[in-house]
Design a protein around this motif. Structure first.
Motif, PDB file in Angstrom:
ATOM      1  N   PRO A  50      42.843  60.772  13.908  1.00  0.00           N
ATOM      2  CA  PRO A  50      42.183  60.059  15.020  1.00  0.00           C
ATOM      3  C   PRO A  50      43.092  60.030  16.245  1.00  0.00           C
ATOM      4  O   PRO A  50      44.277  59.721  16.143  1.00  0.00           O
ATOM      5  N   LYS A  51      42.534  60.354  17.393  1.00  0.00           N
ATOM      6  CA  LYS A  51      43.336  60.360  18.620  1.00  0.00           C
ATOM      7  C   LYS A  51      43.579  58.962  19.159  1.00  0.00           C
ATOM      8  O   LYS A  51      44.425  58.771  20.031  1.00  0.00           O
ATOM      9  N   ASP A  52      42.835  57.979  18.643  1.00  0.00           N
ATOM     10  CA  ASP A  52      42.985  56.617  19.172  1.00  0.00           C
ATOM     11  C   ASP A  52      43.936  55.761  18.349  1.00  0.00           C
ATOM     12  O   ASP A  52      43.942  54.545  18.462  1.00  0.00           O
ATOM     13  N   ILE A  53      44.745  56.400  17.486  1.00  0.00           N
ATOM     14  CA  ILE A  53      45.732  55.636  16.730  1.00  0.00           C
ATOM     15  C   ILE A  53      46.670  54.930  17.711  1.00  0.00           C
ATOM     16  O   ILE A  53      47.294  55.565  18.563  1.00  0.00           O
ATOM     17  N   SER A  54      46.764  53.619  17.597  1.00  0.00           N
ATOM     18  CA  SER A  54      47.566  52.857  18.562  1.00  0.00           C
ATOM     19  C   SER A  54      48.900  52.377  17.999  1.00  0.00           C
ATOM     20  O   SER A  54      49.805  52.036  18.741  1.00  0.00           O
ATOM     21  N   SER A  55      49.025  52.338  16.667  1.00  0.00           N
ATOM     22  CA  SER A  55      50.266  51.839  16.077  1.00  0.00           C
ATOM     23  C   SER A  55      51.418  52.786  16.388  1.00  0.00           C
ATOM     24  O   SER A  55      51.271  54.012  16.316  1.00  0.00           O
ATOM     25  N   ASP A  56      52.556  52.194  16.722  1.00  0.00           N
ATOM     26  CA  ASP A  56      53.723  53.004  17.069  1.00  0.00           C
ATOM     27  C   ASP A  56      54.094  53.938  15.927  1.00  0.00           C
ATOM     28  O   ASP A  56      54.264  53.521  14.787  1.00  0.00           O
ATOM     29  N   GLY A  57      54.232  55.219  16.244  1.00  0.00           N
ATOM     30  CA  GLY A  57      54.726  56.184  15.265  1.00  0.00           C
ATOM     31  C   GLY A  57      53.699  56.718  14.294  1.00  0.00           C
ATOM     32  O   GLY A  57      54.006  57.645  13.541  1.00  0.00           O
ATOM     33  N   VAL A  58      52.464  56.174  14.283  1.00  0.00           N
ATOM     34  CA  VAL A  58      51.494  56.614  13.287  1.00  0.00           C
ATOM     35  C   VAL A  58      51.019  58.039  13.567  1.00  0.00           C
ATOM     36  O   VAL A  58      50.896  58.850  12.650  1.00  0.00           O
ATOM     37  N   PHE A  59      50.786  58.357  14.834  1.00  0.00           N
ATOM     38  CA  PHE A  59      50.357  59.722  15.159  1.00  0.00           C
ATOM     39  C   PHE A  59      51.450  60.714  14.779  1.00  0.00           C
ATOM     40  O   PHE A  59      51.170  61.786  14.224  1.00  0.00           O
ATOM     41  N   GLN A  60      52.700  60.341  15.049  1.00  0.00           N
ATOM     42  CA  GLN A  60      53.803  61.229  14.694  1.00  0.00           C
ATOM     43  C   GLN A  60      53.900  61.377  13.178  1.00  0.00           C
ATOM     44  O   GLN A  60      54.184  62.460  12.666  1.00  0.00           O
ATOM     45  N   ARG A  61      53.623  60.289  12.444  1.00  0.00           N
ATOM     46  CA  ARG A  61      53.645  60.369  10.980  1.00  0.00           C
ATOM     47  C   ARG A  61      52.523  61.268  10.479  1.00  0.00           C
ATOM     48  O   ARG A  61      52.686  61.988   9.492  1.00  0.00           O
ATOM     49  N   ALA A  62      51.398  61.223  11.180  1.00  0.00           N
ATOM     50  CA  ALA A  62      50.289  62.104  10.811  1.00  0.00           C
ATOM     51  C   ALA A  62      50.711  63.567  10.959  1.00  0.00           C
ATOM     52  O   ALA A  62      50.435  64.402  10.087  1.00  0.00           O
ATOM     53  N   ALA A  98      47.481  51.471   4.732  1.00  0.00           N
ATOM     54  CA  ALA A  98      47.896  52.468   5.721  1.00  0.00           C
ATOM     55  C   ALA A  98      48.031  53.807   5.013  1.00  0.00           C
ATOM     56  O   ALA A  98      48.254  53.847   3.801  1.00  0.00           O
ATOM     57  N   PRO A  99      47.870  54.907   5.735  1.00  0.00           N
ATOM     58  CA  PRO A  99      48.041  56.225   5.111  1.00  0.00           C
ATOM     59  C   PRO A  99      49.433  56.351   4.507  1.00  0.00           C
ATOM     60  O   PRO A  99      50.422  55.975   5.141  1.00  0.00           O
ATOM     61  N   PRO A 100      49.533  56.844   3.266  1.00  0.00           N
ATOM     62  CA  PRO A 100      50.833  56.948   2.623  1.00  0.00           C
ATOM     63  C   PRO A 100      51.691  58.054   3.216  1.00  0.00           C
ATOM     64  O   PRO A 100      51.173  59.024   3.769  1.00  0.00           O
ATOM     65  N   VAL A 101      52.987  57.880   3.123  1.00  0.00           N
ATOM     66  CA  VAL A 101      53.915  58.937   3.497  1.00  0.00           C
ATOM     67  C   VAL A 101      53.938  59.954   2.359  1.00  0.00           C
ATOM     68  O   VAL A 101      54.069  59.569   1.197  1.00  0.00           O
ATOM     69  N   PRO A 102      53.777  61.244   2.626  1.00  0.00           N
ATOM     70  CA  PRO A 102      53.794  62.226   1.538  1.00  0.00           C
ATOM     71  C   PRO A 102      55.098  62.167   0.761  1.00  0.00           C
ATOM     72  O   PRO A 102      56.184  62.280   1.328  1.00  0.00           O
TER      73      PRO A 102
END
Length: 235
Positions: free
Chosen positions: A109-121, A147-151
């Protein structure tokens, strides 16, 4: 996603400023990658016909006669070795699952607002994992994580190895059984009756879409296949 060869990425996004911002985020995660850009379906297809890409980040809502979903279907019908990651301002479950069912191996999602979540994606994708929003991770009897898990779980730890791991890799590329069978040089029935049911049992699912969702929900890392051996003549 590592290796000696250059990582090639196609970024398909119709809004120039958004595309520039995403390019920088991808560059942070993969400083040495080659990143090409396209603003619409036709430009993307032209580039795909000229260059092989390992990854394509595709905006679902391209403002043209053909959408990102059309481009995804083109990738799969052309049987290109390109992992497709869909991008959208929407994260409703039906749309996410439609993309996964059509052959995407990730949805950010492009509207992820949490810090670092897009980078984690992005990190998840580059590690060989599948990223989808938590809105699509719930299934019967299994709640979505907070929250989406870290691989962090390898396929081998779940008992997936050998040719079964090859099949899982290809399924996570969105390839149909017939194409997988051709690439593995086995009968299509072997894929459909043997390997796919075995993977369904391991992940406790009954459909391909559920399988990819479960791979994302568990944070499973799917390693890339080794390059085929080079033959320099008969011996």
């Amino acid at each position: 996603m590592t290796g000696a060869s250059e990582l090639t990425i196609l970024l398909v996004e119709d809004q120039g400023l958004v595309r520039a911002g995403m390019r920088e985020l991808i560059r942070i995660a993969q400083p040495d990658a080659r990143i090409d850009e396209a603003a619409d379906y036709d430009e993307a297809v032209a580039k795909l016909q000229q260059q092989s890409y390992q990854l394509a980040f595709i905006d679902v809502d391209l403002k043209s006669s053909k959408t990102g979903l059309d481009l995804l279907k083109y990738l799969r019908e052309a049987q290109l070795d390109t992992r497709a990651i869909m991008l959208s301002g929407r994260s409703d479950r039906p749309l996410v699952l439609e993309c996964i069912n059509a052959g995407a191996c990730g949805y950010i999602p492009k509207d992820i607002s949490s810090d670092g979540v897009f980078q984690r994606a992005l990190d998840t994708v580059f590690q060989g994992g599948i990223f989808i929003p938590v809105t699509a991770m719930a299934r019967d009897g299994v709640p979505a994580p907070a929250a989406p898990p870290v691989p962090s779980v390898t396929a081998a730890e779940l008992g997936v190895s050998g040719r079964c791991l090859e099949v899982l890799y290809h399924l996570c590329q969105g390839l149909p059984n017939k194409t997988i069978a051709s690439r593995m040089q086995v009968e299509e029935g072997t894929i459909r009756k043997d390997y796919v049911p075995k993977l369904f049992r391991i992940f406790q699912v009954t459909r391909r879409t559920e399988l990819l969702v479960e791979v994302a929900r568990r944070g499973v890392i799917i390693p890339p296949l080794p390059l085929p051996a080079q033959h320099h003549g008969d011996t």
